[in-house]
Write an enzyme that holds these catalytic residues in place. Structure first.
Site: not given
Length: 224
Positions: A63-65, A133
Protein backbone atom coordinates in the site's frame (compact mmCIF):
# COMPACT_ATOMS: atom_id res chain seq x y z
CA UNK A 1 14.96 14.44 -14.05
CA UNK A 2 14.39 10.94 -12.68
CA UNK A 3 17.04 8.38 -13.69
CA UNK A 4 16.17 4.77 -13.00
CA UNK A 5 19.11 3.28 -14.88
CA UNK A 6 17.20 0.59 -16.80
CA UNK A 7 14.31 0.08 -19.25
CA UNK A 8 11.85 1.87 -16.94
CA UNK A 9 13.44 5.19 -18.04
CA UNK A 10 12.12 4.76 -21.59
CA UNK A 11 8.84 3.11 -20.54
CA UNK A 12 7.89 5.89 -18.11
CA UNK A 13 9.45 8.98 -19.71
CA UNK A 14 6.11 10.29 -20.99
CA UNK A 15 4.47 9.60 -17.64
CA UNK A 16 6.94 11.83 -15.80
CA UNK A 17 5.85 14.76 -17.99
CA UNK A 18 2.11 14.31 -17.45
CA UNK A 19 0.30 17.16 -15.64
CA UNK A 20 -0.72 14.90 -12.72
CA UNK A 21 2.91 13.91 -12.15
CA UNK A 22 4.17 17.50 -12.29
CA UNK A 23 1.52 18.41 -9.68
CA UNK A 24 2.60 15.44 -7.54
CA UNK A 25 6.21 16.57 -7.84
CA UNK A 26 5.36 20.04 -6.54
CA UNK A 27 3.43 18.50 -3.65
CA UNK A 28 6.40 16.27 -2.78
CA UNK A 29 8.89 19.14 -2.97
CA UNK A 30 6.89 21.03 -0.38
CA UNK A 31 6.33 17.94 1.80
CA UNK A 32 10.02 17.02 1.89
CA UNK A 33 10.94 20.63 2.69
CA UNK A 34 8.41 21.13 5.48
CA UNK A 35 7.60 17.67 6.91
CA UNK A 36 9.36 14.43 7.79
CA UNK A 37 8.63 12.11 4.86
CA UNK A 38 9.60 8.48 4.18
CA UNK A 39 11.44 7.00 2.41
CA UNK A 40 14.50 9.13 1.81
CA UNK A 41 14.01 11.19 -1.36
CA UNK A 42 16.67 9.16 -3.17
CA UNK A 43 14.98 5.85 -2.31
CA UNK A 44 11.48 6.64 -3.64
CA UNK A 45 11.93 4.69 -6.89
CA UNK A 46 14.12 1.86 -5.59
CA UNK A 47 11.60 -0.82 -6.60
CA UNK A 48 12.01 0.21 -10.25
CA UNK A 49 15.78 0.75 -9.95
CA UNK A 50 16.38 -2.73 -8.54
CA UNK A 51 14.03 -4.63 -10.88
CA UNK A 52 13.97 -3.71 -14.57
CA UNK A 53 10.70 -4.31 -16.40
CA UNK A 54 12.30 -6.96 -18.63
CA UNK A 55 13.31 -8.91 -15.50
CA UNK A 56 9.96 -8.83 -13.67
CA UNK A 57 8.67 -12.33 -12.86
CA UNK A 58 6.61 -11.54 -9.76
CA UNK A 59 4.90 -8.38 -8.46
CA UNK A 60 4.19 -8.08 -4.73
CA UNK A 61 1.94 -5.09 -4.26
CA UNK A 62 1.97 -3.09 -1.04
CA UNK A 63 0.00 0.00 0.00
CA UNK A 64 2.15 2.90 1.19
CA UNK A 65 5.61 2.85 2.78
CA UNK A 66 6.28 2.10 6.45
CA UNK A 67 6.00 5.39 8.34
CA UNK A 68 8.41 4.70 11.23
CA UNK A 69 12.00 6.01 11.42
CA UNK A 70 14.56 4.13 9.32
CA UNK A 71 12.13 1.51 8.01
CA UNK A 72 11.10 2.34 4.43
CA UNK A 73 13.63 2.23 1.60
CA UNK A 74 11.42 2.07 -1.48
CA UNK A 75 10.52 -1.64 -1.60
CA UNK A 76 7.11 -2.90 -0.45
CA UNK A 77 7.22 -4.87 2.84
CA UNK A 78 11.03 -4.54 3.04
CA UNK A 79 12.90 -2.64 5.78
CA UNK A 80 16.48 -1.47 5.97
CA UNK A 81 19.11 -3.62 7.62
CA UNK A 82 19.28 -3.34 11.39
CA UNK A 83 15.60 -2.40 11.72
CA UNK A 84 13.12 -4.60 13.57
CA UNK A 85 11.05 -6.83 11.27
CA UNK A 86 7.51 -5.38 11.03
CA UNK A 87 4.55 -7.64 11.94
CA UNK A 88 3.27 -8.06 8.35
CA UNK A 89 6.69 -9.21 7.18
CA UNK A 90 6.97 -11.56 10.17
CA UNK A 91 3.77 -13.20 8.93
CA UNK A 92 5.15 -13.39 5.38
CA UNK A 93 8.24 -15.15 6.74
CA UNK A 94 6.08 -17.51 8.78
CA UNK A 95 4.05 -18.43 5.70
CA UNK A 96 7.28 -18.95 3.73
CA UNK A 97 8.54 -21.24 6.48
CA UNK A 98 5.32 -23.27 6.49
CA UNK A 99 5.05 -23.32 2.70
CA UNK A 100 8.63 -23.85 1.52
CA UNK A 101 10.47 -24.55 4.78
CA UNK A 102 12.50 -21.32 4.45
CA UNK A 103 14.39 -20.40 7.58
CA UNK A 104 13.13 -17.22 9.22
CA UNK A 105 15.93 -14.64 8.83
CA UNK A 106 17.04 -12.04 11.36
CA UNK A 107 16.31 -9.06 9.06
CA UNK A 108 13.63 -7.67 6.75
CA UNK A 109 15.90 -6.60 3.90
CA UNK A 110 14.28 -8.02 0.73
CA UNK A 111 16.83 -6.91 -1.88
CA UNK A 112 17.53 -10.55 -2.72
CA UNK A 113 13.97 -10.91 -4.03
CA UNK A 114 14.22 -7.71 -6.07
CA UNK A 115 17.47 -8.95 -7.64
CA UNK A 116 15.67 -12.09 -8.85
CA UNK A 117 12.82 -10.27 -10.58
CA UNK A 118 10.35 -9.69 -7.74
CA UNK A 119 9.02 -6.14 -8.15
CA UNK A 120 8.23 -4.92 -4.62
CA UNK A 121 5.87 -2.09 -5.53
CA UNK A 122 3.77 0.06 -3.23
CA UNK A 123 0.72 1.73 -4.80
CA UNK A 124 1.71 5.00 -3.05
CA UNK A 125 5.47 5.64 -2.90
CA UNK A 126 5.78 8.19 -0.08
CA UNK A 127 4.25 8.87 3.35
CA UNK A 128 4.47 11.42 6.15
CA UNK A 129 6.20 10.17 9.30
CA UNK A 130 3.70 8.53 11.62
CA UNK A 131 0.72 9.14 9.31
CA UNK A 132 -0.32 6.09 7.29
CA UNK A 133 -1.98 6.89 3.95
CA UNK A 134 -1.12 10.60 4.26
CA UNK A 135 0.04 10.78 0.62
CA UNK A 136 -2.85 8.80 -0.81
CA UNK A 137 -4.81 10.53 -3.60
CA UNK A 138 -1.97 12.86 -4.63
CA UNK A 139 -1.21 11.13 -7.94
CA UNK A 140 0.96 8.15 -7.03
CA UNK A 141 -1.88 5.72 -7.77
CA UNK A 142 -2.05 6.95 -11.38
CA UNK A 143 1.66 6.26 -11.85
CA UNK A 144 1.66 2.87 -10.16
CA UNK A 145 -1.44 1.79 -12.13
CA UNK A 146 0.49 2.70 -15.27
CA UNK A 147 3.42 0.56 -14.09
CA UNK A 148 1.04 -2.38 -13.56
CA UNK A 149 -0.46 -1.82 -17.04
CA UNK A 150 3.01 -1.86 -18.60
CA UNK A 151 3.86 -5.14 -16.85
CA UNK A 152 0.48 -6.54 -17.95
CA UNK A 153 1.62 -6.01 -21.57
CA UNK A 154 4.68 -8.22 -21.14
CA UNK A 155 4.88 -11.38 -23.24
CA UNK A 156 6.66 -13.36 -20.51
CA UNK A 157 4.46 -14.77 -17.73
CA UNK A 158 4.27 -12.76 -14.49
CA UNK A 159 2.71 -13.66 -11.13
CA UNK A 160 0.89 -10.89 -9.25
CA UNK A 161 0.56 -11.40 -5.49
CA UNK A 162 -2.33 -9.21 -4.31
CA UNK A 163 -2.83 -9.20 -0.55
CA UNK A 164 -5.61 -7.12 0.97
CA UNK A 165 -8.48 -5.18 -0.58
CA UNK A 166 -6.33 -2.31 -1.88
CA UNK A 167 -4.16 -4.70 -3.85
CA UNK A 168 -7.11 -6.78 -5.09
CA UNK A 169 -8.55 -3.65 -6.73
CA UNK A 170 -5.71 -3.94 -9.27
CA UNK A 171 -7.12 -7.20 -10.66
CA UNK A 172 -9.11 -5.14 -13.18
CA UNK A 173 -5.82 -3.93 -14.72
CA UNK A 174 -4.68 -7.51 -15.39
CA UNK A 175 -6.10 -8.52 -18.76
CA UNK A 176 -3.26 -10.59 -20.24
CA UNK A 177 -4.03 -14.35 -20.04
CA UNK A 178 -0.30 -15.13 -19.96
CA UNK A 179 -0.12 -13.82 -16.38
CA UNK A 180 -1.73 -15.05 -13.19
CA UNK A 181 -2.69 -13.49 -9.86
CA UNK A 182 -3.04 -14.99 -6.40
CA UNK A 183 -5.12 -13.05 -3.89
CA UNK A 184 -5.65 -13.22 -0.15
CA UNK A 185 -6.25 -11.00 2.86
CA UNK A 186 -3.37 -8.77 3.95
CA UNK A 187 -0.54 -10.38 6.00
CA UNK A 188 -1.12 -7.81 8.75
CA UNK A 189 -1.78 -9.37 12.19
CA UNK A 190 -5.31 -7.93 11.95
CA UNK A 191 -6.22 -10.21 9.04
CA UNK A 192 -3.49 -12.81 8.37
CA UNK A 193 -5.31 -15.63 10.17
CA UNK A 194 -8.33 -15.16 7.88
CA UNK A 195 -6.65 -16.61 4.80
CA UNK A 196 -3.09 -15.37 4.37
CA UNK A 197 -1.60 -18.04 6.61
CA UNK A 198 -1.75 -21.25 4.62
CA UNK A 199 -2.28 -19.56 1.23
CA UNK A 200 0.91 -21.19 -0.16
CA UNK A 201 1.37 -18.32 -2.61
CA UNK A 202 5.14 -18.77 -2.73
CA UNK A 203 5.10 -22.41 -3.82
CA UNK A 204 2.20 -21.67 -6.20
CA UNK A 205 4.22 -18.82 -7.72
CA UNK A 206 7.22 -21.06 -8.34
CA UNK A 207 5.01 -23.81 -9.74
CA UNK A 208 3.49 -21.35 -12.23
CA UNK A 209 6.91 -20.00 -13.25
CA UNK A 210 8.35 -23.49 -13.73
CA UNK A 211 5.32 -24.61 -15.76
CA UNK A 212 6.04 -21.68 -18.08
CA UNK A 213 9.75 -22.41 -18.40
CA UNK A 214 10.80 -19.56 -16.11
CA UNK A 215 13.41 -20.01 -13.38
CA UNK A 216 11.66 -20.02 -9.98
CA UNK A 217 12.42 -17.58 -7.15
CA UNK A 218 14.70 -18.59 -4.30
CA UNK A 219 12.60 -17.07 -1.51
CA UNK A 220 15.17 -17.60 1.25
CA UNK A 221 16.33 -14.25 2.66
CA UNK A 222 19.76 -14.76 4.23
CA UNK A 223 20.41 -13.78 7.83
CA UNK A 224 22.98 -11.02 8.25
Amino acid sequence: MIKLGNDWDELLKDEFNQPYYLTLRQFLKKEYQTKKVFPDMYDIFNALKYTACKDVKVVILGQDPYHGPGQAHGLSFSVQQGVQIPPSLQNIYLELHNDLNCEIPNNGYLIRWADQGVLLLNTVLTVRAGQANSHRGQGWEILTNRIIEIINQKEEPVVFLLWGNNAKEKLQLLTNPKHTAFTSVHPSPLSASRGFMGCKHFSKTNQFLEQNGVKPIDWQIPSI
